[in-house]
Scaffold this motif. Structure first.
Motif, PDB file in Angstrom:
ATOM      1  N   GLU A  48      26.624   5.808  -3.880  1.00  0.00           N
ATOM      2  CA  GLU A  48      27.687   4.950  -3.368  1.00  0.00           C
ATOM      3  C   GLU A  48      27.867   3.724  -4.263  1.00  0.00           C
ATOM      4  O   GLU A  48      28.992   3.292  -4.531  1.00  0.00           O
ATOM      5  CB  GLU A  48      27.365   4.509  -1.934  1.00  0.00           C
ATOM      6  N   VAL A  49      26.762   3.165  -4.738  1.00  0.00           N
ATOM      7  CA  VAL A  49      26.835   2.021  -5.649  1.00  0.00           C
ATOM      8  C   VAL A  49      27.390   2.464  -6.997  1.00  0.00           C
ATOM      9  O   VAL A  49      28.271   1.809  -7.568  1.00  0.00           O
ATOM     10  CB  VAL A  49      25.444   1.376  -5.822  1.00  0.00           C
ATOM     11  N   LEU A  50      26.897   3.560  -7.491  1.00  0.00           N
ATOM     12  CA  LEU A  50      27.329   4.057  -8.793  1.00  0.00           C
ATOM     13  C   LEU A  50      28.827   4.361  -8.811  1.00  0.00           C
ATOM     14  O   LEU A  50      29.524   4.092  -9.801  1.00  0.00           O
ATOM     15  CB  LEU A  50      26.536   5.315  -9.151  1.00  0.00           C
ATOM     16  N   ALA A  51      29.338   4.871  -7.687  1.00  0.00           N
ATOM     17  CA  ALA A  51      30.752   5.232  -7.599  1.00  0.00           C
ATOM     18  C   ALA A  51      31.655   4.043  -7.307  1.00  0.00           C
ATOM     19  O   ALA A  51      32.884   4.177  -7.311  1.00  0.00           O
ATOM     20  CB  ALA A  51      30.950   6.294  -6.523  1.00  0.00           C
ATOM     21  N   GLY A  52      31.072   2.872  -7.031  1.00  0.00           N
ATOM     22  CA  GLY A  52      31.876   1.693  -6.767  1.00  0.00           C
ATOM     23  C   GLY A  52      32.270   1.502  -5.324  1.00  0.00           C
ATOM     24  O   GLY A  52      32.976   0.551  -4.989  1.00  0.00           O
ATOM     25  N   ARG A  53      31.810   2.393  -4.449  1.00  0.00           N
ATOM     26  CA  ARG A  53      32.119   2.221  -3.026  1.00  0.00           C
ATOM     27  C   ARG A  53      31.238   1.149  -2.385  1.00  0.00           C
ATOM     28  O   ARG A  53      31.499   0.706  -1.269  1.00  0.00           O
ATOM     29  CB  ARG A  53      31.970   3.567  -2.297  1.00  0.00           C
ATOM     30  N   ALA A  54      30.187   0.765  -3.086  1.00  0.00           N
ATOM     31  CA  ALA A  54      29.337  -0.364  -2.704  1.00  0.00           C
ATOM     32  C   ALA A  54      28.962  -1.092  -3.984  1.00  0.00           C
ATOM     33  O   ALA A  54      29.003  -0.519  -5.074  1.00  0.00           O
ATOM     34  CB  ALA A  54      28.097   0.112  -1.967  1.00  0.00           C
ATOM     35  N   ASP A  55      28.613  -2.365  -3.853  1.00  0.00           N
ATOM     36  CA  ASP A  55      28.263  -3.163  -5.027  1.00  0.00           C
ATOM     37  C   ASP A  55      26.766  -3.338  -5.205  1.00  0.00           C
ATOM     38  O   ASP A  55      26.258  -3.330  -6.328  1.00  0.00           O
ATOM     39  CB  ASP A  55      28.907  -4.552  -4.927  1.00  0.00           C
ATOM     40  N   VAL A  56      26.055  -3.523  -4.099  1.00  0.00           N
ATOM     41  CA  VAL A  56      24.632  -3.852  -4.161  1.00  0.00           C
ATOM     42  C   VAL A  56      23.873  -3.135  -3.051  1.00  0.00           C
ATOM     43  O   VAL A  56      24.356  -3.028  -1.921  1.00  0.00           O
ATOM     44  CB  VAL A  56      24.408  -5.375  -4.007  1.00  0.00           C
ATOM     45  N   ASN A  93      19.989 -11.742   5.800  1.00  0.00           N
ATOM     46  CA  ASN A  93      20.290 -12.578   4.632  1.00  0.00           C
ATOM     47  C   ASN A  93      21.753 -12.583   4.199  1.00  0.00           C
ATOM     48  O   ASN A  93      22.168 -13.502   3.484  1.00  0.00           O
ATOM     49  CB  ASN A  93      19.425 -12.134   3.450  1.00  0.00           C
ATOM     50  N   PHE A  94      22.512 -11.592   4.614  1.00  0.00           N
ATOM     51  CA  PHE A  94      23.893 -11.508   4.143  1.00  0.00           C
ATOM     52  C   PHE A  94      24.856 -11.681   5.317  1.00  0.00           C
ATOM     53  O   PHE A  94      25.044 -10.770   6.121  1.00  0.00           O
ATOM     54  CB  PHE A  94      24.131 -10.173   3.425  1.00  0.00           C
ATOM     55  N   GLU A 138      17.316  -2.613   6.222  1.00  0.00           N
ATOM     56  CA  GLU A 138      18.346  -3.022   7.175  1.00  0.00           C
ATOM     57  C   GLU A 138      18.074  -4.430   7.695  1.00  0.00           C
ATOM     58  O   GLU A 138      18.989  -5.262   7.780  1.00  0.00           O
ATOM     59  CB  GLU A 138      18.425  -2.054   8.354  1.00  0.00           C
ATOM     60  N   ARG A 139      16.823  -4.711   8.030  1.00  0.00           N
ATOM     61  CA  ARG A 139      16.487  -6.042   8.538  1.00  0.00           C
ATOM     62  C   ARG A 139      16.770  -7.120   7.491  1.00  0.00           C
ATOM     63  O   ARG A 139      17.283  -8.194   7.821  1.00  0.00           O
ATOM     64  CB  ARG A 139      15.019  -6.083   8.964  1.00  0.00           C
ATOM     65  N   PHE A 140      16.453  -6.838   6.229  1.00  0.00           N
ATOM     66  CA  PHE A 140      16.698  -7.812   5.175  1.00  0.00           C
ATOM     67  C   PHE A 140      18.193  -8.060   5.012  1.00  0.00           C
ATOM     68  O   PHE A 140      18.642  -9.208   4.905  1.00  0.00           O
ATOM     69  CB  PHE A 140      16.104  -7.330   3.843  1.00  0.00           C
ATOM     70  N   ALA A 141      18.981  -6.994   4.979  1.00  0.00           N
ATOM     71  CA  ALA A 141      20.419  -7.137   4.787  1.00  0.00           C
ATOM     72  C   ALA A 141      21.051  -7.947   5.924  1.00  0.00           C
ATOM     73  O   ALA A 141      21.837  -8.871   5.689  1.00  0.00           O
ATOM     74  CB  ALA A 141      21.072  -5.764   4.675  1.00  0.00           C
ATOM     75  N   ARG A 142      20.712  -7.612   7.148  1.00  0.00           N
ATOM     76  CA  ARG A 142      21.324  -8.299   8.292  1.00  0.00           C
ATOM     77  C   ARG A 142      20.866  -9.750   8.390  1.00  0.00           C
ATOM     78  O   ARG A 142      21.619 -10.622   8.843  1.00  0.00           O
ATOM     79  CB  ARG A 142      21.004  -7.542   9.576  1.00  0.00           C
ATOM     80  N   ILE A 192      24.846 -12.701  -3.987  1.00  0.00           N
ATOM     81  CA  ILE A 192      25.243 -11.467  -3.292  1.00  0.00           C
ATOM     82  C   ILE A 192      26.013 -11.775  -2.014  1.00  0.00           C
ATOM     83  O   ILE A 192      26.985 -11.081  -1.671  1.00  0.00           O
ATOM     84  CB  ILE A 192      23.995 -10.618  -2.973  1.00  0.00           C
ATOM     85  N   ASP A 193      25.598 -12.824  -1.312  1.00  0.00           N
ATOM     86  CA  ASP A 193      26.193 -13.130  -0.012  1.00  0.00           C
ATOM     87  C   ASP A 193      27.500 -13.904  -0.168  1.00  0.00           C
ATOM     88  O   ASP A 193      27.597 -15.094   0.153  1.00  0.00           O
ATOM     89  CB  ASP A 193      25.202 -13.925   0.834  1.00  0.00           C
ATOM     90  N   LYS A 194      28.508 -13.188  -0.642  1.00  0.00           N
ATOM     91  CA  LYS A 194      29.834 -13.779  -0.822  1.00  0.00           C
ATOM     92  C   LYS A 194      30.891 -12.833  -0.269  1.00  0.00           C
ATOM     93  O   LYS A 194      30.713 -11.611  -0.294  1.00  0.00           O
ATOM     94  CB  LYS A 194      30.102 -14.047  -2.309  1.00  0.00           C
ATOM     95  N   PRO A 195      31.988 -13.383   0.237  1.00  0.00           N
ATOM     96  CA  PRO A 195      33.066 -12.528   0.727  1.00  0.00           C
ATOM     97  C   PRO A 195      33.536 -11.586  -0.379  1.00  0.00           C
ATOM     98  O   PRO A 195      33.684 -11.986  -1.530  1.00  0.00           O
ATOM     99  CB  PRO A 195      34.160 -13.526   1.118  1.00  0.00           C
ATOM    100  N   GLY A 196      33.740 -10.358  -0.021  1.00  0.00           N
ATOM    101  CA  GLY A 196      34.214  -9.380  -0.994  1.00  0.00           C
ATOM    102  C   GLY A 196      33.124  -8.559  -1.639  1.00  0.00           C
ATOM    103  O   GLY A 196      33.395  -7.500  -2.218  1.00  0.00           O
ATOM    104  N   VAL A 197      31.868  -9.019  -1.565  1.00  0.00           N
ATOM    105  CA  VAL A 197      30.752  -8.240  -2.111  1.00  0.00           C
ATOM    106  C   VAL A 197      30.352  -7.185  -1.072  1.00  0.00           C
ATOM    107  O   VAL A 197      30.086  -7.502   0.092  1.00  0.00           O
ATOM    108  CB  VAL A 197      29.551  -9.137  -2.447  1.00  0.00           C
ATOM    109  N   LYS A 198      30.309  -5.939  -1.518  1.00  0.00           N
ATOM    110  CA  LYS A 198      30.012  -4.833  -0.613  1.00  0.00           C
ATOM    111  C   LYS A 198      28.521  -4.486  -0.707  1.00  0.00           C
ATOM    112  O   LYS A 198      28.057  -3.946  -1.700  1.00  0.00           O
ATOM    113  CB  LYS A 198      30.867  -3.622  -0.973  1.00  0.00           C
ATOM    114  N   VAL A 199      27.790  -4.832   0.348  1.00  0.00           N
ATOM    115  CA  VAL A 199      26.353  -4.572   0.424  1.00  0.00           C
ATOM    116  C   VAL A 199      26.116  -3.361   1.310  1.00  0.00           C
ATOM    117  O   VAL A 199      26.597  -3.300   2.440  1.00  0.00           O
ATOM    118  CB  VAL A 199      25.597  -5.788   0.990  1.00  0.00           C
ATOM    119  N   ILE A 200      25.357  -2.423   0.805  1.00  0.00           N
ATOM    120  CA  ILE A 200      25.064  -1.201   1.551  1.00  0.00           C
ATOM    121  C   ILE A 200      23.588  -1.185   1.912  1.00  0.00           C
ATOM    122  O   ILE A 200      22.756  -1.761   1.209  1.00  0.00           O
ATOM    123  CB  ILE A 200      25.459   0.037   0.711  1.00  0.00           C
TER     124      ILE A 200
END
Length: 262
Positions: free
Chosen positions: A185-193, A167-168, A161-165, A145-153
């Motif tokens: 947002e994920v379903l619509a493709g505006r976010a990936d994970v 680990n990514f 929020e603490r986990f995202a900040r 998940i933690d790669k450039p271009g992957v959109k994490v919401i």
């Protein structure tokens, strides 16, 4: 000038009087007593976290914790009074005395423990990614998940929020203020994970065809759920823990959970 022995005696007397006054000061009333006297238990919840607590259009609440709180309040002989809060205000509202306890899928953390008590944990519920089903193979691990271009919401104010900040660091992070629409947002493709608790990921994949929880039985991080209680109120904590123990022993707890997760 008074002698040393006189001065020492006066100091000892003053100390004794001070300790006596402290000893006679009434201890703060426990929620266990005040709730029974008032006939109401005030319960804070964000109400945006299925399957634990969700506010319906008619302003009532439903979910695992809502059903379990019905059991707790019945055991006390009181009625539940639901108070809507947010994840950012969850702790301030409890510590300010706006409610008697907080529920709704609350993760146990040491940061929260510094300011309040937790009940005995009632569920193990680790962090699990949810993504579009076509992308499940791409997002199996934190490193995936933690790669450039992957959109994490993520949603604000809680353990997600603490986990995202934490680990990514390379992925593109987006804070989404409203938990109810974050899955769209994920379903619509505006976010990936979106990484949340496994129980919520499992629930949302049922509600949102096209989304899949990724390895919910093998979460990215261990986690527990518990109820948030006022600090230093040992009598109330002991009661909640005993009620929960008996609810599990009788099978009531499992029937409630199975009704929402199976």
């Amino acid at each position: 000038m008074p002698s040393f022995h006189v001065v020492a005696g006066m100091a000892a007397l003053a100390t004794g009087l001070s300790l006596g006054a402290l000893a006679q000061s009434p201890a703060p009333a426990s929620v266990l007593d005040t709730a029974q006297k008032a006939g109401v238990l005030r319960i804070c919840t964000p109400g945006d976290y299925k399957p634990f607590s969700f506010q319906k259009p008619d302003a009532s609440f439903e979910g695992i914790d809502v059903d379990l709180m019905a059991s707790l309040t019945a055991s006390l002989g009181v009625k539940p009074q639901w108070i809507k809060t947010s994840w950012s205000n969850l702790m301030p509202d409890l510590t300010a005395g706006k409610c008697d306890l907080s529920v709704g899928g609350i993760s146990v953390t040491t940061e929260r423990q510094k300011r309040a008590f937790f009940s005995t944990a009632y569920m193990v519920n680790g962090k699990t990614p949810i993504a579009r089903c076509a992308d499940v193979a791409k997002y199996q691990t934190v490193a995936d998940i933690d790669k450039p271009g992957v959109k994490v919401i993520f949603n604000p104010g809680g353990s997600n929020e603490r986990f995202a900040r934490a680990n990514f660091k390379q992925a593109q992070l987006t804070l989404h203020p409203e938990n109810l629409t974050i899955f769209d947002e994920v379903l619509a493709g505006r976010a990936d994970v979106f990484v949340t608790e496994s129980a919520e990921a499992i629930t949302q994949q049922k509600l949102k065809p096209g989304l899949c929880a990724i390895n919910p039985d093998k979460p990215l991080q261990y986690g527990e759920m518990a109820y948030l209680l006022p600090r230093d109120d040992m009598a109330f904590k002991a009661y909640v823990d005993q009620w929960l123990h008996l609810a599990k022993a009788s099978g009531e707890y499992q029937r409630v959970v199975d009704g929402w997760l199976k």
